[in-house]
Design an enzyme around this catalytic site. Structure first.
Site, PDB file in Angstrom:
ATOM      1  N   ARG A   1      35.806  40.826  45.727  1.00 32.28           N
ATOM      2  CA  ARG A   1      36.764  40.170  44.828  1.00 32.28           C
ATOM      3  C   ARG A   1      37.693  39.240  45.606  1.00 32.28           C
ATOM      4  O   ARG A   1      37.236  38.405  46.347  1.00 32.28           O
ATOM      5  CB  ARG A   1      37.541  41.223  44.041  1.00 32.28           C
ATOM      6  CG  ARG A   1      37.118  41.201  42.609  1.00 32.28           C
ATOM      7  CD  ARG A   1      37.788  42.138  41.695  1.00 32.28           C
ATOM      8  NE  ARG A   1      38.798  43.005  42.210  1.00 32.28           N
ATOM      9  CZ  ARG A   1      39.752  43.515  41.467  1.00 32.28           C
ATOM     10  NH1 ARG A   1      39.836  43.192  40.203  1.00 32.28           N
ATOM     11  NH2 ARG A   1      40.622  44.345  41.973  1.00 32.28           N
ATOM     12  N   GLY A  47      34.612  49.881  38.448  1.00 27.79           N
ATOM     13  CA  GLY A  47      33.254  49.798  38.971  1.00 27.79           C
ATOM     14  C   GLY A  47      32.943  51.038  39.799  1.00 27.79           C
ATOM     15  O   GLY A  47      33.825  51.577  40.464  1.00 27.79           O
ATOM     16  N   ASP A 100      41.042  47.050  48.599  1.00 25.29           N
ATOM     17  CA  ASP A 100      42.144  46.107  48.382  1.00 25.29           C
ATOM     18  C   ASP A 100      43.415  46.759  47.836  1.00 25.29           C
ATOM     19  O   ASP A 100      44.238  46.099  47.224  1.00 25.29           O
ATOM     20  CB  ASP A 100      41.683  44.960  47.458  1.00 25.29           C
ATOM     21  CG  ASP A 100      41.219  45.450  46.105  1.00 25.29           C
ATOM     22  OD1 ASP A 100      41.154  46.675  45.904  1.00 25.29           O
ATOM     23  OD2 ASP A 100      40.923  44.610  45.238  1.00 25.29           O
ATOM     24  N   ARG A 144      44.298  48.083  25.614  1.00 20.90           N
ATOM     25  CA  ARG A 144      43.655  46.835  25.160  1.00 20.90           C
ATOM     26  C   ARG A 144      42.221  47.177  24.761  1.00 20.90           C
ATOM     27  O   ARG A 144      41.281  46.911  25.485  1.00 20.90           O
ATOM     28  CB  ARG A 144      43.695  45.821  26.315  1.00 20.90           C
ATOM     29  CG  ARG A 144      43.490  44.406  25.871  1.00 20.90           C
ATOM     30  CD  ARG A 144      43.759  43.432  27.000  1.00 20.90           C
ATOM     31  NE  ARG A 144      43.368  42.089  26.580  1.00 20.90           N
ATOM     32  CZ  ARG A 144      42.157  41.576  26.772  1.00 20.90           C
ATOM     33  NH1 ARG A 144      41.227  42.272  27.393  1.00 20.90           N
ATOM     34  NH2 ARG A 144      41.863  40.363  26.329  1.00 20.90           N
TER      35      ARG A 144
HETATM   36  O1  F6P Z   1      35.714  45.806  42.376  1.00 26.51           O
HETATM   37  C1  F6P Z   1      34.425  46.175  42.742  1.00 26.51           C
HETATM   38  C2  F6P Z   1      33.458  45.048  42.495  1.00 26.51           C
HETATM   39  O2  F6P Z   1      32.172  45.453  42.923  1.00 26.51           O
HETATM   40  C3  F6P Z   1      33.843  43.725  43.132  1.00 26.51           C
HETATM   41  O3  F6P Z   1      33.586  43.676  44.508  1.00 26.51           O
HETATM   42  C4  F6P Z   1      33.038  42.761  42.300  1.00 26.51           C
HETATM   43  O4  F6P Z   1      33.658  41.489  42.289  1.00 26.51           O
HETATM   44  C5  F6P Z   1      33.078  43.380  40.923  1.00 26.51           C
HETATM   45  O5  F6P Z   1      33.386  44.750  41.107  1.00 26.51           O
HETATM   46  C6  F6P Z   1      31.782  43.248  40.143  1.00 26.51           C
HETATM   47  O6  F6P Z   1      31.973  43.728  38.869  1.00 26.51           O
HETATM   48  P1  F6P Z   1      30.778  44.046  37.855  1.00 26.51           P
HETATM   49  O7  F6P Z   1      30.231  45.394  38.198  1.00 26.51           O
HETATM   50  O8  F6P Z   1      31.375  44.013  36.512  1.00 26.51           O
HETATM   51  O9  F6P Z   1      29.733  42.985  38.053  1.00 26.51           O
END
Ligand code: F6P
Length: 361
Positions: free
Chosen positions: A184, A15, A142, A83
């Site tokens: 998360r 992300g 994290d 994968r």
């Molecule tokens: O790991 C970064 C994060 O923004 C998390 O805090 C969140 O749970 C997740 O990515 C959201 O992912 P996506 O962009 O796929 O919705």
């Protein structure tokens, strides 16, 4: 004209977050100015490595991007050479092809900027011969081996500003305002923004809450004359005898679970139990957008310069980390073994409790 010039690649995986461009700029400027290297940007994270999509990066390309959010290279939190889905949706290991592509691009090294998913893939590619350096980024903060990650501070500012704004409207309407923040499985963003924004109740994934205690804290405030409450809920929070709320499953992602919805549940439960009006704000991807904070600009620049210097010294298979104010290189394998979660005896928890914050426990 390449001649004997070394070529360094840059990839942003997972992300996005504020500060990625600052890191790209730092790596590229150091490579060009300090080492006379050519710089190559791989597009859309590991997808670019799988599909051999890349672009040359000049000094001009990275000039003026320090303050820009997102990533000029594109990112993907699905792409994984180990994968990779085919047109029938079956997953295949195409890592040999990714390694071949890395070689075909004429790279002497690759810097991967990413969170635990990206850095784990990077480590596996390193073991297959890719000369790799990892740079940690994630708004979740994290990764255990670094004191912080690119993006966390900017997301913290966004979340804190949102809590500040909710305060004024909460006061006007005497409401309970629930704000759901990302993170998360780690509660760092909720804990820090909750403390910085003066949240009355903070719910963390690491501390399953008792709804009776949450409601008790809200009612206690009401009785004392504070007719509003701010509840900061981490997306990974869950009740003592319940589960995390999963918004959707993204099968082809490195971590398929997408959390979300616990804020709605908490607000509903508070409203039902106390009779007080509750509203929910889900901050969502706003936390990943916008310009990086000064701290993130500096951190990303320090990480980027260090990563490039390590590549120039052929010190591969490492991740740059921040430890007690210093930038260090550690084994990439070590950088990805463990996730950092909030421990309940963490000094910041104690501090929050000392000023009356409830964790619903
Ligand atoms: O790991 C970064 C994060 O923004 C998390 O805090 C969140 O749970 C997740 O990515 C959201 O992912 P996506 O962009 O796929 O919705």
């Amino acid at each position: 004209m390449r001649g004997n010039r070394k070529r360094i690649g840059i990839l942003t995986g997972g992300g996005d977050c504020p500060g990625l461009n600052a890191a790209i700029r730092a790596i590229a400027k150091t490579a060009i100015l300090g080492y006379g290297m050519d710089v190559v940007g791989i597009k859309d994270g590991f997808l670019g490595l799988i599909e051999k999509r890349f672009t040359d990066i000049s000094y001009q390309d990275v000039s003026g991007i320090l303050t820009l959010g997102g990533t000029i290279l594109g990112a993907s939190n699905k792409a994984n050479p180990f994968r990779h889905p085919d047109i029938k949706g079956r997953f295949n290991d195409v890592s040999d092809m990714a390694v071949q592509n890395y070689r075909a691009m004429g790279l002497n090294g690759l810097v991967c900027i990413g969170g635990d998913g990206t850095l784990s893939i990077a480590y596996k590619l390193h073991k297959k011969g890719v000369k790799l350096i990892g740079v940690p980024k994630t708004i979740d903060k994290d990764l255990k081996q670094t004191d912080t990650t690119i993006g966390f501070d900017s997301a913290l500012i966004t979340a804190t500003q949102a809590i500040d704004k909710l305060h004024t409207t909460a006061q006007s309407h005497h409401r309970v305002m629930v704000i759901e923040v990302m993170g998360r499985y780690a509660g760092w963003l909720a804990l820090y923004s909750g403390l910085a924004g003066g949240g009355d109740i903070i719910l963390l994934p690491e501390a399953p809450y008792d709804i009776k205690k949450v409601c008790g804290a809200v009612l206690k405030r009401n009785k004392s004359g504070k007719r509003f409450s701010i509840v900061v809920v981490s997306e990974g929070a869950r009740p003592k005898s319940g589960k995390m709320v999963v918004r959707k499953i993204v099968n082809d992602s490195t971590d398929p679970v997408r959390l979300g919805g616990i804020g709605e549940k908490v607000a509903g439960d508070i409203e039902n139990a106390t009779g007080l009006e509750a509203r929910v704000t889900v901050l969502g991807h706003l936390q990943r957008g916008g310009e990086p904070s000064p701290f993130d600009r500096i951190l990303a620049t320090r990480f980027g310069v260090a990563a490039c210097e390590m590549a120039a010294k052929k010190d591969f298979g490492k991740a740059v980390v921040l430890k007690a104010g210093e930038i260090k290189g550690i084994d990439l394998g070590k950088a990805v073994v463990d996730i950092s979660r909030v421990e309940l005896n963490h000094p910041v928890i104690k501090t929050a409790m000392a000023v009356g914050t409830s964790f619903g426990i």
